[in-house]
Design a protein around this motif. Structure first.
Motif, PDB file in Angstrom:
ATOM      1  N   ARG A 190      67.670 115.290  15.255  1.00 11.68           N
ATOM      2  CA  ARG A 190      67.520 114.256  16.282  1.00 11.68           C
ATOM      3  C   ARG A 190      68.814 113.470  16.459  1.00 11.68           C
ATOM      4  O   ARG A 190      69.206 113.122  17.585  1.00 11.68           O
ATOM      5  CB  ARG A 190      66.368 113.316  15.912  1.00 11.68           C
ATOM      6  N   ARG A 191      69.492 113.170  15.325  1.00  9.43           N
ATOM      7  CA  ARG A 191      70.746 112.417  15.395  1.00  9.43           C
ATOM      8  C   ARG A 191      71.795 113.191  16.185  1.00  9.43           C
ATOM      9  O   ARG A 191      72.491 112.616  17.042  1.00  9.43           O
ATOM     10  CB  ARG A 191      71.257 112.131  13.983  1.00  9.43           C
ATOM     11  N   ARG A 192      71.908 114.471  15.917  1.00  8.95           N
ATOM     12  CA  ARG A 192      72.902 115.280  16.614  1.00  8.95           C
ATOM     13  C   ARG A 192      72.563 115.419  18.096  1.00  8.95           C
ATOM     14  O   ARG A 192      73.455 115.425  18.946  1.00  8.95           O
ATOM     15  CB  ARG A 192      73.002 116.659  15.961  1.00  8.95           C
ATOM     16  N   GLU A 193      71.268 115.547  18.390  1.00 10.44           N
ATOM     17  CA  GLU A 193      70.861 115.639  19.794  1.00 10.44           C
ATOM     18  C   GLU A 193      71.178 114.352  20.537  1.00 10.44           C
ATOM     19  O   GLU A 193      71.610 114.383  21.694  1.00 10.44           O
ATOM     20  CB  GLU A 193      69.365 115.953  19.875  1.00 10.44           C
ATOM     21  N   GLN A 194      70.976 113.218  19.854  1.00 10.72           N
ATOM     22  CA  GLN A 194      71.281 111.928  20.469  1.00 10.72           C
ATOM     23  C   GLN A 194      72.785 111.794  20.721  1.00 10.72           C
ATOM     24  O   GLN A 194      73.208 111.346  21.785  1.00 10.72           O
ATOM     25  CB  GLN A 194      70.793 110.792  19.579  1.00 10.72           C
ATOM     26  N   LEU A 195      73.601 112.197  19.723  1.00 14.45           N
ATOM     27  CA  LEU A 195      75.052 112.127  19.900  1.00 14.45           C
ATOM     28  C   LEU A 195      75.517 113.036  21.028  1.00 14.45           C
ATOM     29  O   LEU A 195      76.404 112.681  21.809  1.00 14.45           O
ATOM     30  CB  LEU A 195      75.745 112.527  18.593  1.00 14.45           C
ATOM     31  N   GLU A 198      74.665 111.374  24.302  1.00 12.85           N
ATOM     32  CA  GLU A 198      75.585 110.272  24.587  1.00 12.85           C
ATOM     33  C   GLU A 198      76.939 110.793  25.046  1.00 12.85           C
ATOM     34  O   GLU A 198      77.553 110.247  25.971  1.00 12.85           O
ATOM     35  CB  GLU A 198      75.739 109.396  23.351  1.00 12.85           C
ATOM     36  N   ALA A 199      77.393 111.875  24.386  1.00 15.11           N
ATOM     37  CA  ALA A 199      78.681 112.452  24.780  1.00 15.11           C
ATOM     38  C   ALA A 199      78.621 113.016  26.194  1.00 15.11           C
ATOM     39  O   ALA A 199      79.577 112.891  26.980  1.00 15.11           O
ATOM     40  CB  ALA A 199      79.070 113.546  23.794  1.00 15.11           C
ATOM     41  N   GLU A 200      77.489 113.622  26.537  1.00 15.15           N
ATOM     42  CA  GLU A 200      77.328 114.168  27.889  1.00 15.15           C
ATOM     43  C   GLU A 200      77.322 113.043  28.927  1.00 15.15           C
ATOM     44  O   GLU A 200      77.931 113.172  29.998  1.00 15.15           O
ATOM     45  CB  GLU A 200      76.024 114.967  27.968  1.00 15.15           C
ATOM     46  N   ASP A 201      76.647 111.927  28.594  1.00 14.89           N
ATOM     47  CA  ASP A 201      76.629 110.782  29.508  1.00 14.89           C
ATOM     48  C   ASP A 201      78.033 110.236  29.725  1.00 14.89           C
ATOM     49  O   ASP A 201      78.414 109.858  30.853  1.00 14.89           O
ATOM     50  CB  ASP A 201      75.732 109.676  28.956  1.00 14.89           C
ATOM     51  N   MET A 202      78.821 110.196  28.654  1.00 15.91           N
ATOM     52  CA  MET A 202      80.194 109.696  28.762  1.00 15.91           C
ATOM     53  C   MET A 202      81.040 110.602  29.636  1.00 15.91           C
ATOM     54  O   MET A 202      81.867 110.133  30.430  1.00 15.91           O
ATOM     55  CB  MET A 202      80.812 109.571  27.365  1.00 15.91           C
ATOM     56  N   GLN A 203      80.821 111.907  29.507  1.00 19.42           N
ATOM     57  CA  GLN A 203      81.594 112.843  30.319  1.00 19.42           C
ATOM     58  C   GLN A 203      81.252 112.683  31.791  1.00 19.42           C
ATOM     59  O   GLN A 203      82.127 112.735  32.671  1.00 19.42           O
ATOM     60  CB  GLN A 203      81.318 114.275  29.854  1.00 19.42           C
ATOM     61  N   VAL A 204      79.958 112.484  32.066  1.00 22.64           N
ATOM     62  CA  VAL A 204      79.535 112.274  33.452  1.00 22.64           C
ATOM     63  C   VAL A 204      80.151 110.984  33.990  1.00 22.64           C
ATOM     64  O   VAL A 204      80.668 110.926  35.116  1.00 22.64           O
ATOM     65  CB  VAL A 204      77.996 112.224  33.547  1.00 22.64           C
ATOM     66  N   GLU A 205      80.100 109.927  33.180  1.00 22.62           N
ATOM     67  CA  GLU A 205      80.663 108.630  33.587  1.00 22.62           C
ATOM     68  C   GLU A 205      82.157 108.750  33.832  1.00 22.62           C
ATOM     69  O   GLU A 205      82.695 108.197  34.800  1.00 22.62           O
ATOM     70  CB  GLU A 205      80.377 107.589  32.511  1.00 22.62           C
ATOM     71  N   HIS A 206      82.835 109.483  32.951  1.00 18.90           N
ATOM     72  CA  HIS A 206      84.279 109.655  33.088  1.00 18.90           C
ATOM     73  C   HIS A 206      84.619 110.430  34.352  1.00 18.90           C
ATOM     74  O   HIS A 206      85.603 110.128  35.045  1.00 18.90           O
ATOM     75  CB  HIS A 206      84.831 110.374  31.861  1.00 18.90           C
ATOM     76  N   ALA A 207      83.795 111.423  34.669  1.00 17.25           N
ATOM     77  CA  ALA A 207      84.042 112.217  35.877  1.00 17.25           C
ATOM     78  C   ALA A 207      83.861 111.373  37.128  1.00 17.25           C
ATOM     79  O   ALA A 207      84.572 111.565  38.131  1.00 17.25           O
ATOM     80  CB  ALA A 207      83.100 113.415  35.911  1.00 17.25           C
ATOM     81  N   GLN A 208      82.937 110.443  37.084  1.00 21.55           N
ATOM     82  CA  GLN A 208      82.665 109.604  38.241  1.00 21.55           C
ATOM     83  C   GLN A 208      83.690 108.481  38.397  1.00 21.55           C
ATOM     84  O   GLN A 208      84.071 108.133  39.506  1.00 21.55           O
ATOM     85  CB  GLN A 208      81.258 109.010  38.143  1.00 21.55           C
ATOM     86  N   ALA A 218      88.189 105.787  24.358  1.00 16.73           N
ATOM     87  CA  ALA A 218      89.150 105.463  23.306  1.00 16.73           C
ATOM     88  C   ALA A 218      88.461 104.801  22.130  1.00 16.73           C
ATOM     89  O   ALA A 218      88.744 105.083  20.972  1.00 16.73           O
ATOM     90  CB  ALA A 218      90.237 104.549  23.881  1.00 16.73           C
ATOM     91  N   VAL A 219      87.548 103.868  22.444  1.00 22.16           N
ATOM     92  CA  VAL A 219      86.833 103.177  21.382  1.00 22.16           C
ATOM     93  C   VAL A 219      85.969 104.138  20.579  1.00 22.16           C
ATOM     94  O   VAL A 219      85.869 104.077  19.354  1.00 22.16           O
ATOM     95  CB  VAL A 219      85.951 102.045  21.977  1.00 22.16           C
ATOM     96  N   ASP A 220      85.317 105.068  21.292  1.00 28.06           N
ATOM     97  CA  ASP A 220      84.431 106.013  20.622  1.00 28.06           C
ATOM     98  C   ASP A 220      85.168 107.145  19.947  1.00 28.06           C
ATOM     99  O   ASP A 220      84.559 108.011  19.324  1.00 28.06           O
ATOM    100  CB  ASP A 220      83.424 106.611  21.631  1.00 28.06           C
ATOM    101  N   GLY A 221      86.488 107.177  20.102  1.00 26.20           N
ATOM    102  CA  GLY A 221      87.254 108.178  19.388  1.00 26.20           C
ATOM    103  C   GLY A 221      87.765 109.307  20.234  1.00 26.20           C
ATOM    104  O   GLY A 221      88.454 110.183  19.739  1.00 26.20           O
TER     105      GLY A 221
END
Length: 261
Positions: A190-195, A198-208, A218-221
């Motif tokens: 579950r932890r890995r699925e959540q991460l 979250e990473a997929e959401d960040m990629q979508v946000e970054h693309a937009q 940067a903060v998230d690494g």
């Protein structure tokens, strides 16, 4: 030495839900090629272990005493070969019974244990079955080792009802340990699925909006280095350990015995 064939009876002791009209006839028919079968319902005070298949073997020639060279030769050359063959056939028959359609729609029977009974003063060994009513391949070896230990009085000289492989306590501990491993696996999954989500959401946000998500990345690494990738997640599998036996005495006491020692 010529091979011997012990006098053999199969005792099929069933839980009430398994003991139905017609089941005794069908079971007797299914095992007639191996031995005469006696089918009965377990009494109320003997149902803790579930349905049991018991192989009772008797032989006129001495075969049990490990101090008797002739008995040892008979056991090692003939009885062990018979035991291996019979165990293989029984294991296959129990599985096949559940895979066949039976008259009257009789349901499958799931046994908990298989017993090997060699007569008064010798030993009864109760071995936990694997999935699909399968007898473990090393069951004959465990029985043979039990014979040696009983002859050596490794369990003392008190009356023994049966030797259980593994002990009840050991089996319970194994189930509890497996439950803990499974819970830890599910939590990590579950932890890995959540991460990953979250990473997929960040990629979508970054693309937009690259500028808005840059600081967050940067903060998230940022992009994880390949070397930091977690180890593959392996789902636990239950493997039954038969090494700790339960020596159950007539007075109700139980001794746990490490058969590996």
């Amino acid at each position: 030495m010529s091979l011997v064939r012990p006098s053999t009876i199969i005792q099929i002791m069933l839980m009430p839900e398994d003991y139905r009209d017609g089941v005794d006839v069908e079971l007797k028919r299914s095992y007639i090629h191996l031995a005469q079968a006696i089918v009965s319902e377990l009494p109320e005070d003997a149902r803790d272990d579930g349905s049991i298949m018991r192989l009772s073997a008797r032989l006129m020639k001495p075969f049990w005493d490990t101090d008797d060279p002739a008995a040892c030769e008979l056991w090692n050359v003939s009885m062990m070969r018979w035991l291996r063959n019979t165990t293989r056939i029984m294991s296959n028959d129990m599985k096949q019974y559940n895979e066949c359609a039976h008259p009257g729609g009789l349901p499958a029977i799931n046994y908990s244990y298989v017993d090997f009974d060699f007569g008064r003063g010798k030993g009864v060994f109760r071995i936990k079955l694997l999935d699909e009513n399968q007898i473990p391949e090393n069951a004959p070896h465990m029985v043979s080792k039990g014979r040696e230990l009983l002859n050596d009085q490794a369990f003392g000289d008190a009356d023994i009802v049966l030797v259980r492989m593994p002990s009840k306590a050991s089996y319970t501990r194994q189930l509890e340990a497996f439950a803990e491993e499974t819970a830890a696996y599910e939590e990590e999954k579950r932890r890995r699925e959540q991460l990953a989500a979250e990473a997929e959401d960040m990629q979508v946000e970054h693309a937009q909006d690259p500028s808005a998500s840059g600081d967050r990345l940067a903060v998230d690494g940022g992009d994880a280095d390949a070397a930091s990738e977690p180890e593959p997640l392996v789902k636990p599998e239950f493997t039954l350990d038969y090494s700790v036996w339960g020596i159950e005495y007539a007075d109700g006491t139980v001794l746990e015995f490490d058969a590996k020692a």
